[in-house]
Design an enzyme around this catalytic site. Structure first.
Site, PDB file in Angstrom:
ATOM      1  N   SER A 185       0.682  -1.281   0.101  1.00 15.79           N
ATOM      2  CA  SER A 185       0.151   0.066   0.064  1.00 15.79           C
ATOM      3  C   SER A 185       0.830   1.221  -0.030  1.00 15.79           C
ATOM      4  O   SER A 185       1.513   1.506  -1.088  1.00 15.79           O
ATOM      5  CB  SER A 185      -1.047   0.074   1.178  1.00 15.79           C
ATOM      6  OG  SER A 185      -1.870   0.785   1.233  1.00 15.79           O
ATOM      7  N   ASP A 271     -10.035  -4.697  -5.067  1.00 13.47           N
ATOM      8  CA  ASP A 271      -9.296  -3.796  -4.028  1.00 13.47           C
ATOM      9  C   ASP A 271     -10.023  -2.336  -4.491  1.00 13.47           C
ATOM     10  O   ASP A 271      -9.603  -1.635  -5.342  1.00 13.47           O
ATOM     11  CB  ASP A 271      -7.753  -3.679  -4.353  1.00 13.47           C
ATOM     12  CG  ASP A 271      -7.012  -2.862  -3.365  1.00 13.47           C
ATOM     13  OD1 ASP A 271      -7.707  -1.991  -2.635  1.00 13.47           O
ATOM     14  OD2 ASP A 271      -5.572  -2.646  -3.393  1.00 13.47           O
ATOM     15  N   HIS A 300      -7.873  -5.226  -0.495  1.00 16.73           N
ATOM     16  CA  HIS A 300      -6.578  -4.742  -0.230  1.00 16.73           C
ATOM     17  C   HIS A 300      -5.462  -5.389   0.388  1.00 16.73           C
ATOM     18  O   HIS A 300      -4.278  -5.099   0.724  1.00 16.73           O
ATOM     19  CB  HIS A 300      -6.840  -3.419   0.343  1.00 16.73           C
ATOM     20  CG  HIS A 300      -5.738  -2.231   0.443  1.00 16.73           C
ATOM     21  ND1 HIS A 300      -4.899  -2.106  -0.656  1.00 16.73           N
ATOM     22  CD2 HIS A 300      -4.808  -1.904   1.294  1.00 16.73           C
ATOM     23  CE1 HIS A 300      -3.915  -1.242  -0.436  1.00 16.73           C
ATOM     24  NE2 HIS A 300      -3.974  -0.851   0.757  1.00 16.73           N
TER      25      HIS A 300
END
Length: 320
Positions: A185, A271, A300
């Protein structure tokens, strides 16, 4: 559910992100200014009670000499030089506790887990402040200092990350020619920035990377953190063009164009936080050798432990 384009279209997708003419000059000057300050690396052992991994509390000078904290973990009594993983954290998290995240050191590598300035109060816990001021911003970090490229928050974060590589290379236990960067991320976005700014990396592992393809990511999802920018611009309607002009200097798409190290990306088709087209926006521009793993039924979290296992296999081959 799938949140974006079909995979066949994702592989053909090209971001509309602009490449500022002075992008390279901006980053060259930014890093040169911070390099006027000595790295000031300090490494102190931590008594954790662990028997197989040694942990050290590390501090080094990041943006404009401001101190940044990190955990250095190595196999017990290792003398090096060791292949090294430099890891950057996801949004809102810090370096956490000394006894967490022991996988990479347990596998025989040196592991530098870098704190993220100003973060660490959503999860994990952090120890690095962000002393720089800024103008009006929305909650979170995405619009901190967004009125100019000089004051934007990620200018400081990305500079910290580059200096982390330089700090790692100064350590006797680290093999400076065998360093990979890794993160999920936000950590994946930071890894891409480092890949575009640092020469001689052995590999790059951006997992479901954030901070990519701002023209699309700020309009395609209602999920934070990208939505922080949307809420800011919904209030400051007159700042949209200028804000995107600033964001272009911090977009993983533009760093990817300048990267040369081999990269292993991941993305997930369900996601909503980092939609797969925004990841492919960076992946399809990545200038070095590259591969991408697509997880069709994940959000995610991406591949989770499967990504760890795959990375261990890749590292074993890479550093054989």
């Amino acid at each position: 559910m799938f949140v974006d384009l079909p995979e066949s279209e994702l592989r053909q997708y090209r971001s509309s992100q602009a490449d500022p003419a002075d992008f390279d000059a901006f980053w060259r000057d930014t890093l040169a200014s911070s390099r006027r300050h000595a790295l000031g690396v300090a490494v102190e052992p931590v008594d954790t009670g662990l028997q197989t991994v040694d942990v050290f509390d590390m501090t080094f000078a990041g943006y404009e000499g401001q101190p940044v904290r990190a955990w250095l973990r190595v196999p017990h009594a290792a003398t090096g030089p060791l292949a090294t993983i430099v890891q950057f954290q996801g949004y809102g998290g810090g370096r956490a506790r000394a006894t967490e995240d022991l996988l990479w050191a347990s596998a025989g590598y040196a592991h530098l887990l870098v704190d993220t300035r100003g973060q660490g109060s959503t999860w994990g816990g952090g120890d690095t402040p962000d002393p720089e001021g800024s103008g009006p911003q929305g909650p979170g970090f995405m619009t901190r200092g967004i009125d100019s490229r000089e004051t934007y928050y990620y200018r400081r974060v990305f500079t910290d990350a580059v200096r982390a590589i330089e700090a790692a290379r100064s350590l006797e236990v680290v093999d400076s020619d065998r360093i990979v960067v890794l993160g999920g991320s936000q950590g994946g976005g930071i890894s891409l920035a480092v890949a575009g700014l640092v020469d001689g990396l052995a590999g790059v592992f951006p997992r479901v990377p954030f901070l990519c393809d701002f023209p699309r990511s700020t309009t395609i999802t209602d999920s934070d953190p990208y939505k922080e920018i949307g809420r800011f611009l919904a209030t400051h309607r007159h700042k949209a063009e200028a804000a995107h002009g600033v964001l272009a200097y911090f977009d993983g798409v533009n760093f990817a164009k300048r990267a040369s190290a081999r990269a292993w990306f991941t993305t997930a088709l369900m996601d909503p936080v980092c939609p797969p087209s925004t990841v492919f926006g960076a992946y399809n521009e990545y200038a070095g050798p590259k591969e991408i793993t697509v997880w069709p039924y994940n959000g995610h979290e991406g591949g989770g432990a499967y990504d760890d296992e795959a990375t261990l296999r890749i590292l074993a081959d890479l550093f054989a």
